[in-house]
Design an enzyme around this catalytic site. Structure first.
Site, PDB file in Angstrom:
ATOM      1  N   ALA A  69       0.953  -1.068  -0.095  1.00  0.00           N
ATOM      2  CA  ALA A  69       0.197   0.017  -0.039  1.00  0.00           C
ATOM      3  C   ALA A  69       0.848   1.230  -0.188  1.00  0.00           C
ATOM      4  O   ALA A  69       2.038   1.328   0.762  1.00  0.00           O
ATOM      5  CB  ALA A  69      -0.935  -0.034   1.260  1.00  0.00           C
ATOM      6  N   GLY A 112       1.652  -5.570   1.269  1.00  0.00           N
ATOM      7  CA  GLY A 112       0.563  -5.716   0.123  1.00  0.00           C
ATOM      8  C   GLY A 112       1.266  -6.418  -1.196  1.00  0.00           C
ATOM      9  O   GLY A 112       0.555  -7.064  -1.641  1.00  0.00           O
ATOM     10  N   GLU A 115       0.981  -9.897  -0.662  1.00  0.00           N
ATOM     11  CA  GLU A 115      -0.142 -10.496  -0.744  1.00  0.00           C
ATOM     12  C   GLU A 115      -0.653 -10.734  -2.054  1.00  0.00           C
ATOM     13  O   GLU A 115      -1.173 -11.639  -2.522  1.00  0.00           O
ATOM     14  CB  GLU A 115      -1.022  -9.664   0.162  1.00  0.00           C
ATOM     15  CG  GLU A 115      -0.890  -9.616   1.641  1.00  0.00           C
ATOM     16  CD  GLU A 115      -1.781  -8.754   2.298  1.00  0.00           C
ATOM     17  OE1 GLU A 115      -2.657  -9.546   3.339  1.00  0.00           O
ATOM     18  OE2 GLU A 115      -1.574  -7.431   2.193  1.00  0.00           O
ATOM     19  N   GLU A 135       3.762  -5.597   8.489  1.00  0.00           N
ATOM     20  CA  GLU A 135       2.718  -4.984   8.984  1.00  0.00           C
ATOM     21  C   GLU A 135       2.788  -4.579  10.453  1.00  0.00           C
ATOM     22  O   GLU A 135       2.411  -3.403  10.928  1.00  0.00           O
ATOM     23  CB  GLU A 135       1.352  -5.430   8.699  1.00  0.00           C
ATOM     24  CG  GLU A 135       0.881  -5.117   7.008  1.00  0.00           C
ATOM     25  CD  GLU A 135       1.372  -6.398   6.046  1.00  0.00           C
ATOM     26  OE1 GLU A 135       0.883  -6.061   4.798  1.00  0.00           O
ATOM     27  OE2 GLU A 135       2.201  -6.961   6.343  1.00  0.00           O
TER      28      GLU A 135
END
Length: 261
Positions: A69, A112, A115, A135
């Site tokens: 992100a 992310g 991910e 995170e």
């Protein structure tokens, strides 16, 4: 006037193979609202295109697949712009996809970005790449599928250690543990991934699609449900032209010509 460039590029690089590139190298290919909307639209475009059978997802610049992100967006209160209501983070991690997607990683895939890798069917990385879900270091959690997908992709104790320590996994270790399909030399991840895509495209696209769909469900369904899904897939395949073409080509000692129907 400076031309407006797309934050995600779609290129058809070989017969039935497309490459999707997150193109924000100056921002370490971080995901913002524009990437999310564009990637969602590209997923839909690829799903509608019968000529694309396999897709490679990568990041531009060679230094990062994606840092996850864009924290500038998060800090400005625009975190929801990174989350498509149907397809999830980046317009990708929960998108319904029938085609095979291969992640091609150079540099790091973090948060992310990792991910996105975990959401792909296969992953190819250069030997200098690395992976992590950092995170917790920022008081956040990997809520875009990473927490459970990493525990499916790796031995659970290894996965929990990575999540809890915010540590990183080297490409060599990731390959040893089965997270990666193939390990490439530095700078070679994309070419290796395209080569893998072409190997897949030598097979019947319908048979590949049906087979991969059952394999994807292996962690979520019971044995009885998986047997039912396999039998239903076989029933659909029997009705196709490709089902006839494969055995016919074998008998005639030639390469099959798949029509995808």
């Amino acid at each position: 006037m400076t031309p407006v460039t797309s934050p995600v590029a779609l290129d058809r690089v070989a017969q039935h193979v497309a490459v999707v590139t997150i193109d924000r190298p100056d921002a370490r290919n971080a995901i913002n609202g524009a990437v999310t909307q564009t990637l969602r639209d590209i997923v839909d475009e690829i799903e509608r295109d019968p000529e694309v059978w396999v897709v490679v997802l990568t990041g531009a610049g060679g230094k990062a697949f994606s840092a996850g992100a864009d924290l500038r967006e998060v800090g400005a209160g625009r975190i929801q712009s990174l989350m498509d209501p149907d397809y999830g983070f980046a317009g990708f991690v929960h998108a319904p996809r029938r085609k095979v997607w291969i992640a091609a990683i150079e540099g790091f895939a973090l948060a992310g970005g990792f991910e996105l890798v975990l959401a792909c069917d296969l992953a190819v990385a250069s030997e200098t790449s690395s992976f992590g879900l950092p995170e917790v270091k920022r008081g956040l959690i990997a809520s875009a599928g990473g927490l459970y997908r990493i525990a499916r992709a790796l031995p659970k104790k290894v996965a929990i250690e990575l999540v809890a320590t915010s540590g990183q996994l080297s490409a060599g270790r990731a390959f040893e543990l089965g997270l990666l399909s193939r390990l490439a030399p530095a700078g070679g991840a994309l070419a290796t991934a395209i080569g893998l895509a072409e190997e897949i495209c030598a097979n019947s696209p319908l048979a590949v699609r049906e087979s991969v769909a059952v394999a994807r469900a292996a962690d979520d369904l019971t044995e009885a449900q998986l047997r039912q899904a396999s039998e239903a897939a076989q029933a659909r395949i029997v009705l196709t032209e490709d089902f006839k073409e494969g055995p016919r080509a074998f008998v005639e000692k030639r390469a099959p010509v798949w029509v995808g129907r």
